[in-house]
Design a protein around this motif. Structure first.
Motif, PDB file in Angstrom:
ATOM      1  N   GLY A 290     -23.855-126.134 -49.050  1.00 43.80           N
ATOM      2  CA  GLY A 290     -23.379-124.982 -48.347  1.00 43.80           C
ATOM      3  C   GLY A 290     -23.599-124.755 -47.008  1.00 43.80           C
ATOM      4  N   ARG A 291     -24.318-125.864 -46.357  1.00 45.17           N
ATOM      5  CA  ARG A 291     -24.606-125.797 -44.864  1.00 45.17           C
ATOM      6  C   ARG A 291     -23.594-126.585 -44.409  1.00 45.17           C
ATOM      7  NH1 ARG A 291     -30.048-125.215 -43.966  1.00 45.17           N
ATOM      8  NH2 ARG A 291     -30.348-127.225 -42.637  1.00 45.17           N
ATOM      9  N   GLY A 292     -23.445-126.391 -43.027  1.00 45.11           N
ATOM     10  CA  GLY A 292     -22.214-126.869 -42.516  1.00 45.11           C
ATOM     11  C   GLY A 292     -22.944-128.238 -41.565  1.00 45.11           C
ATOM     12  N   ARG A 293     -22.058-128.962 -41.117  1.00 45.83           N
ATOM     13  CA  ARG A 293     -22.379-130.192 -40.015  1.00 45.83           C
ATOM     14  C   ARG A 293     -21.818-130.140 -38.577  1.00 45.83           C
ATOM     15  NH1 ARG A 293     -18.906-134.967 -42.577  1.00 45.83           N
ATOM     16  NH2 ARG A 293     -17.353-133.118 -42.094  1.00 45.83           N
ATOM     17  N   VAL A 294     -22.685-130.493 -37.790  1.00 41.44           N
ATOM     18  CA  VAL A 294     -22.058-130.855 -36.498  1.00 41.44           C
ATOM     19  C   VAL A 294     -21.281-131.831 -36.592  1.00 41.44           C
ATOM     20  CG1 VAL A 294     -22.946-131.259 -34.128  1.00 41.44           C
ATOM     21  CG2 VAL A 294     -24.186-129.590 -35.477  1.00 41.44           C
ATOM     22  N   VAL A 295     -20.233-131.957 -36.144  1.00 41.25           N
ATOM     23  CA  VAL A 295     -19.334-133.280 -35.824  1.00 41.25           C
ATOM     24  C   VAL A 295     -18.996-133.127 -34.101  1.00 41.25           C
ATOM     25  CG1 VAL A 295     -17.178-133.968 -36.602  1.00 41.25           C
ATOM     26  CG2 VAL A 295     -18.246-132.490 -38.059  1.00 41.25           C
ATOM     27  N   LEU A 296     -19.293-134.536 -33.627  1.00 42.61           N
ATOM     28  CA  LEU A 296     -19.099-134.660 -32.466  1.00 42.61           C
ATOM     29  C   LEU A 296     -17.676-135.670 -32.480  1.00 42.61           C
ATOM     30  CD1 LEU A 296     -22.725-136.039 -31.596  1.00 42.61           C
ATOM     31  CD2 LEU A 296     -21.779-133.967 -30.977  1.00 42.61           C
ATOM     32  N   ALA A 297     -16.952-135.116 -31.595  1.00 44.96           N
ATOM     33  CA  ALA A 297     -15.533-135.563 -32.061  1.00 44.96           C
ATOM     34  C   ALA A 297     -14.842-136.128 -30.515  1.00 44.96           C
ATOM     35  CB  ALA A 297     -14.355-134.611 -32.438  1.00 44.96           C
ATOM     36  N   ALA A 298     -14.418-137.533 -30.412  1.00 44.31           N
ATOM     37  CA  ALA A 298     -14.049-137.878 -29.198  1.00 44.31           C
ATOM     38  C   ALA A 298     -12.516-137.388 -29.023  1.00 44.31           C
ATOM     39  CB  ALA A 298     -13.975-139.491 -29.296  1.00 44.31           C
ATOM     40  N   THR A 299     -12.324-137.023 -27.635  1.00 43.86           N
ATOM     41  CA  THR A 299     -11.057-136.447 -27.474  1.00 43.86           C
ATOM     42  C   THR A 299     -10.359-137.712 -26.427  1.00 43.86           C
ATOM     43  OG1 THR A 299     -11.757-135.116 -25.580  1.00 43.86           O
ATOM     44  CG2 THR A 299     -11.310-134.026 -27.775  1.00 43.86           C
ATOM     45  N   PRO A 300      -9.028-137.716 -26.458  1.00 42.67           N
ATOM     46  CA  PRO A 300      -8.346-138.719 -25.529  1.00 42.67           C
ATOM     47  C   PRO A 300      -8.939-138.462 -24.043  1.00 42.67           C
ATOM     48  CG  PRO A 300      -6.830-137.453 -27.005  1.00 42.67           C
ATOM     49  CD  PRO A 300      -7.882-136.857 -27.028  1.00 42.67           C
ATOM     50  N   ILE A 301      -8.980-139.548 -23.243  1.00 36.69           N
ATOM     51  CA  ILE A 301      -9.449-139.502 -21.845  1.00 36.69           C
ATOM     52  C   ILE A 301      -8.268-139.622 -20.968  1.00 36.69           C
ATOM     53  CG2 ILE A 301     -11.433-140.799 -22.545  1.00 36.69           C
ATOM     54  CD1 ILE A 301     -10.386-143.302 -21.357  1.00 36.69           C
ATOM     55  N   GLY A 302      -6.998-139.413 -21.681  1.00 31.78           N
ATOM     56  CA  GLY A 302      -5.827-139.579 -20.578  1.00 31.78           C
ATOM     57  C   GLY A 302      -4.513-139.089 -21.311  1.00 31.78           C
ATOM     58  N   ARG A 303      -4.508-139.877 -22.543  1.00 29.28           N
ATOM     59  CA  ARG A 303      -3.225-139.678 -23.196  1.00 29.28           C
ATOM     60  C   ARG A 303      -3.271-138.824 -24.595  1.00 29.28           C
ATOM     61  NH1 ARG A 303       0.973-143.240 -21.693  1.00 29.28           N
ATOM     62  NH2 ARG A 303       1.898-143.228 -23.913  1.00 29.28           N
ATOM     63  N   PRO A 304      -2.646-137.757 -24.657  1.00 25.62           N
ATOM     64  CA  PRO A 304      -2.803-137.113 -26.088  1.00 25.62           C
ATOM     65  C   PRO A 304      -2.574-138.098 -27.163  1.00 25.62           C
ATOM     66  CG  PRO A 304      -1.688-135.494 -24.615  1.00 25.62           C
ATOM     67  CD  PRO A 304      -1.853-136.994 -23.805  1.00 25.62           C
ATOM     68  N   ASP A 305      -1.557-139.058 -27.111  1.00 23.72           N
ATOM     69  CA  ASP A 305      -1.227-139.658 -28.337  1.00 23.72           C
ATOM     70  C   ASP A 305      -2.083-140.654 -28.515  1.00 23.72           C
ATOM     71  OD1 ASP A 305      -0.601-141.054 -26.365  1.00 23.72           O
ATOM     72  OD2 ASP A 305       1.109-141.718 -26.598  1.00 23.72           O
ATOM     73  N   ASP A 306      -3.270-140.551 -28.020  1.00 21.16           N
ATOM     74  CA  ASP A 306      -4.515-141.681 -28.226  1.00 21.16           C
ATOM     75  C   ASP A 306      -5.252-140.949 -29.562  1.00 21.16           C
ATOM     76  OD1 ASP A 306      -3.789-143.919 -26.819  1.00 21.16           O
ATOM     77  OD2 ASP A 306      -5.165-143.032 -25.451  1.00 21.16           O
ATOM     78  N   ALA A 307      -5.162-139.438 -29.528  1.00 20.98           N
ATOM     79  CA  ALA A 307      -5.867-138.831 -30.649  1.00 20.98           C
ATOM     80  C   ALA A 307      -5.690-139.380 -31.973  1.00 20.98           C
ATOM     81  CB  ALA A 307      -5.449-137.207 -30.623  1.00 20.98           C
ATOM     82  N   SER A 308      -6.804-139.427 -32.722  1.00 20.81           N
ATOM     83  CA  SER A 308      -6.915-139.958 -34.117  1.00 20.81           C
ATOM     84  C   SER A 308      -6.093-138.714 -35.130  1.00 20.81           C
ATOM     85  CB  SER A 308      -7.966-140.447 -34.523  1.00 20.81           C
ATOM     86  OG  SER A 308      -9.020-139.421 -34.677  1.00 20.81           O
ATOM     87  N   GLU A 309      -5.835-139.235 -36.237  1.00 18.63           N
ATOM     88  CA  GLU A 309      -5.315-138.259 -37.215  1.00 18.63           C
ATOM     89  C   GLU A 309      -6.689-137.391 -37.720  1.00 18.63           C
ATOM     90  OE1 GLU A 309      -2.320-137.269 -38.260  1.00 18.63           O
ATOM     91  OE2 GLU A 309      -1.757-138.604 -36.797  1.00 18.63           O
ATOM     92  N   ARG A 310      -7.972-138.275 -37.879  1.00 19.54           N
ATOM     93  CA  ARG A 310      -9.150-137.673 -38.208  1.00 19.54           C
ATOM     94  C   ARG A 310      -9.307-136.235 -37.070  1.00 19.54           C
ATOM     95  NH1 ARG A 310     -14.114-140.954 -38.937  1.00 19.54           N
ATOM     96  NH2 ARG A 310     -14.949-139.042 -39.903  1.00 19.54           N
ATOM     97  N   LEU A 311      -9.259-136.405 -36.110  1.00 18.75           N
ATOM     98  CA  LEU A 311      -9.280-135.581 -35.129  1.00 18.75           C
ATOM     99  C   LEU A 311      -8.518-134.548 -35.037  1.00 18.75           C
ATOM    100  CD1 LEU A 311     -10.781-134.366 -32.329  1.00 18.75           C
ATOM    101  CD2 LEU A 311      -9.055-135.616 -30.867  1.00 18.75           C
ATOM    102  N   ARG A 312      -7.260-134.754 -35.611  1.00 20.31           N
ATOM    103  CA  ARG A 312      -6.077-133.496 -35.580  1.00 20.31           C
ATOM    104  C   ARG A 312      -6.619-132.907 -36.894  1.00 20.31           C
ATOM    105  NH1 ARG A 312      -0.841-135.159 -33.409  1.00 20.31           N
ATOM    106  NH2 ARG A 312      -1.016-137.271 -32.456  1.00 20.31           N
ATOM    107  N   ALA A 313      -7.119-133.257 -37.842  1.00 19.00           N
ATOM    108  CA  ALA A 313      -7.649-132.670 -39.035  1.00 19.00           C
ATOM    109  C   ALA A 313      -8.703-131.828 -38.875  1.00 19.00           C
ATOM    110  CB  ALA A 313      -7.632-133.639 -40.177  1.00 19.00           C
ATOM    111  N   ALA A 314      -9.732-132.274 -38.025  1.00 21.87           N
ATOM    112  CA  ALA A 314     -11.056-131.834 -37.865  1.00 21.87           C
ATOM    113  C   ALA A 314     -10.549-130.253 -36.813  1.00 21.87           C
ATOM    114  CB  ALA A 314     -11.851-132.465 -37.011  1.00 21.87           C
ATOM    115  N   LEU A 315      -9.788-130.629 -36.069  1.00 22.00           N
ATOM    116  CA  LEU A 315      -9.339-129.522 -35.024  1.00 22.00           C
ATOM    117  C   LEU A 315      -8.816-128.314 -35.840  1.00 22.00           C
ATOM    118  CD1 LEU A 315      -8.010-131.369 -31.875  1.00 22.00           C
ATOM    119  CD2 LEU A 315      -9.924-129.974 -32.013  1.00 22.00           C
ATOM    120  N   ALA A 316      -7.878-128.628 -36.812  1.00 26.20           N
ATOM    121  CA  ALA A 316      -6.958-127.790 -37.739  1.00 26.20           C
ATOM    122  C   ALA A 316      -8.074-127.076 -38.495  1.00 26.20           C
ATOM    123  CB  ALA A 316      -6.238-128.366 -38.559  1.00 26.20           C
ATOM    124  N   GLY A 317      -9.212-127.698 -39.075  1.00 24.31           N
ATOM    125  CA  GLY A 317      -9.917-127.230 -40.023  1.00 24.31           C
ATOM    126  C   GLY A 317     -11.294-126.851 -39.796  1.00 24.31           C
TER     127      GLY A 317
END
Length: 286
Positions: free
Chosen positions: A4-31
């Motif tokens: 029942g305890r949360g986690r810290v999730v350090l997520a890498a974001t694109p350094i220039g092009r948004p389409d470099d974002a991973s599917e895992r990043l998309r899911a993490a941002l949404a959830g």
């Protein structure tokens, strides 16, 4: 989490092009229950580019308020919410906010994990053409010239490839100081606007790059510099003083001789000057 305890999730974001974002990043941002963002406006722009609608709470998390945010973020973790940490570009905690939360979360017994992805440090390193088997990241050089030169003097003999971040308006001065401390012939690469439309990578000796940078340079800069040569010259004070003495005997003024020996040896001029003074003191009067 099962407890029942949360986690810290350090997520890498694109350094220039948004389409470099991973599917895992998309899911993490949404959830994620909480998103701690260095710049909330940039985060919302990224989410819009990715077609993601965050369900959780978005809070600002930057250098000036990082410590003040810790209690509330730890409370969110204790309540079971995952805290997703993102910066403007690249990996959190690498010359960006994140480390203090990681340390506090670990000390409090929370899990810390990462969503790996783009990093300006490793991207610049692999395209630089310089050795990649051993390297060290030095972050931003000091802004003030005297402090910058002092820091570079310590690094002049570092054998590993060096990676720095630098602001475009300080690039020329930093390259001048690097050339003075490491030698104008030390190989380097200036990586500008990595992965973006106007990406530019300039490779060459520090002296030549310093001349190029004297013009206007814009954009995000990552600087890669070759390490000190394996076959380093004898840098003992006596050897340095002897080189100066040889140049003086050939008619070169002492000040110029000290500057040339320091440049060739890749050491600060002050070190050569001190070696000359020590040698004269040891020789005694006469």
């Amino acid at each position: 989490m099962a407890d029942g305890r949360g986690r810290v999730v350090l997520a890498a974001t694109p350094i220039g092009r948004p389409d470099d974002a991973s599917e895992r990043l998309r899911a993490a941002l949404a959830g994620a229950g909480v998103i701690a963002a260095e710049d909330t406006r940039r985060l919302r722009r990224l989410c819009a580019d990715l077609g993601v609608r965050p369900a959780g709470r978005i809070v600002s998390h930057y250098d000036a308020n990082e410590v003040a945010r810790l209690p509330a973020l730890l409370d969110s973790l204790a309540a079971g919410a995952d805290v997703l940490v993102v910066t403007d570009a690249g990996l959190p905690a690498v010359s960006d906010p994140g480390y203090r939360l990681v340390r506090a979360a670990l000390d409090a017994g929370f899990e810390v994990t990462a969503l790996p992805g783009p990093s300006a440090v490793t991207t610049a390193l692999i395209v630089s053409g310089l050795p990649v088997d051993r390297f060290c990241f030095e972050g931003f050089l000091p802004r003030k010239s005297a402090q910058r030169r002092q820091a570079l003097a310590v690094l002049a003999r570092e054998p590993r490839t060096l990676v720095f971040f630098e602001a475009p308006h300080r690039l020329a001065d930093s390259l001048d100081d690097l050339a003075a401390a490491f030698g104008a012939d030390r190989p380097a690469a200036v990586c500008r606007e990595l992965t973006k439309t106007h990406e530019e990578i300039r490779r060459g000796p520090l002296g030549g790059l310093a001349e190029w940078a004297a013009g206007e340079v814009r954009g995000e800069i990552t600087l890669v510099v070759g390490g000190a040569p394996d076959a380093a010259p004898d840098l003992a004070p006596g050897a340095l003083a002897a080189r100066v003495a040889e140049r003086e005997a050939a008619g070169q003024p002492r000040k110029d001789a000290i500057a040339d020996v320091a440049r060739d040896a890749g050491v600060p001029k002050r070190e050569v000057f001190d070696a000359v003074v020590a040698a004269r003191s040891a020789a005694g009067p006469g």
